[in-house]
Design an enzyme around this catalytic site. Structure first.
Site, PDB file in Angstrom:
ATOM      1  N   SER A 172      13.915   6.452   4.227  1.00  0.00           N
ATOM      2  CA  SER A 172      12.841   5.530   4.575  1.00  0.00           C
ATOM      3  C   SER A 172      11.890   5.316   3.403  1.00  0.00           C
ATOM      4  CB  SER A 172      12.067   6.090   5.764  1.00  0.00           C
ATOM      5  OG  SER A 172      11.194   5.139   6.297  1.00  0.00           O
ATOM      6  N   ASP A 208       4.326  -1.731   8.278  1.00  0.00           N
ATOM      7  CA  ASP A 208       4.885  -0.446   7.865  1.00  0.00           C
ATOM      8  C   ASP A 208       5.083  -0.362   6.347  1.00  0.00           C
ATOM      9  OD1 ASP A 208       5.655   2.154   8.349  1.00  0.00           O
ATOM     10  OD2 ASP A 208       7.763   1.651   8.676  1.00  0.00           O
ATOM     11  N   HIS A 262       4.678   4.738   7.687  1.00  0.00           N
ATOM     12  CA  HIS A 262       4.864   5.866   8.611  1.00  0.00           C
ATOM     13  C   HIS A 262       5.152   7.181   7.886  1.00  0.00           C
ATOM     14  CE1 HIS A 262       9.269   4.702   8.396  1.00  0.00           C
ATOM     15  NE2 HIS A 262       9.388   6.010   8.363  1.00  0.00           N
TER      16      HIS A 262
END
Length: 289
Positions: free
Chosen positions: A240, A165, A135
């Site tokens: 992330s 992901d 993402h």
């Protein structure tokens, strides 16, 4: 009321339902009503109490200092108290672990549609493949990384897997980018100490610590239901794609999402993709499958 916690961009973490607030039972019939003290009176009391507390602390400190001078054996009025020496392993070796991990972690910039998405990643091998979250790079016009030496270079997107992901990048080899060793998901234990390394809010090389709060936690990642490692190490937007490492410096997960209320930051509930799954996907992407 159900609140949906936000993740580090998409995907989001699981949904949480706050427990109902406890309410006092109503008084029995005939009980006289006493109005609560007014806020103004409560507010006037606090400064006095606070002042008294500060006064006690100041008096205690002064008394201790005077006692120390009186007890000085050489008559100089000065006391030299013994100081503990910090042994290299008193922190559980986490200082060295953090230093080694930071050398293998990068900040990622991925502009798209007039905005810039940011995140983290870490070096997988000597060919300078970098693992991160899909993402972060999905739909990006270009991708670049910045290593621990502050040098920014363009990165090639080797492959992406939106379902899990996971994405893999590649940059030119550099002595400043060191591969991080991978652990085993089956060895991860609840309660073990971990570090989250990345660039929360663009603050490169940030290290936070905590423990593994749960393993095989059912969450929704990459648009599908998966299991994740849960940690209370502080994770915020920008973390992330960065690694979750154990006390031996092994990557045990890829930090991916957090649970929050009202769109805030870390509340001590973060989720990482288990390292075995991330590594399997990365190997497949590198092989072009």
């Amino acid at each position: 009321m159900t609140t949906a916690p936000t993740g580090l961009g998409e995907p989001r973490g699981p949904r949480f339902v706050p427990a109902p607030r406890a309410t006092a039972p109503p008084p029995p019939p005939g009980t006289p009503y006493h109005s609560p003290p007014q806020g103004g009176d409560r507010q006037r009391r606090w400064p006095r109490l606070l002042g008294a507390g500060l006064l006690v602390a100041a008096v205690s400190a002064s008394t201790g200092a005077l006692a120390g001078r009186a007890a000085a054996p050489d008559g100089t009025g000065e006391v030299s108290l013994p100081r503990a020496e910090l042994a290299p392993d008193d922190s559980g070796g986490l200082v060295g672990v953090a230093e080694r991990a930071r050398a293998g972690v990068v900040s990622i910039s991925a502009p798209r549609g007039g905005g810039v998405a940011g995140g983290s990643g870490f070096v997988l091998d000597d060919r300078t493949h970098i693992l991160t979250n899909d993402h972060i790079v999905s739909g990006a016009d270009s991708v670049s990384i910045t290593g621990s030496d502050g040098r920014r270079v363009s990165a090639e997107v080797v492959g992406r897997d939106p379902r899990t992901d996971i994405a893999v990048l590649r940059v030119e080899p550099s002595s400043a980018l060191r591969p991080l060793p991978l652990g085993r998901s089956g060895n991860v234990q609840v309660g073990e100490r971990v570090l989250a390394v990345g660039s929360p809010l663009g603050l490169a090389g940030t290290v936070t610590s905590g423990i593994v709060s749960a393993v095989e936690r059912d969450v929704r990642l990459g648009g599908t239901s998966q299991t994740a490692v849960q940690t209370d190490a502080s994770i915020n937007p920008g973390n992330s794609g960065g690694p979750l490492v154990n006390a031996r410096g092994e990557v045990i997960g890829v930090n991916t999402a957090i649970a929050t209320y009202d769109g805030g930051g870390s509340i001590g509930i973060g989720f990482a993709i288990p390292v075995d799954r991330a590594a399997d996907v990365a190997e497949r992407l590198i092989a072009g499958r």
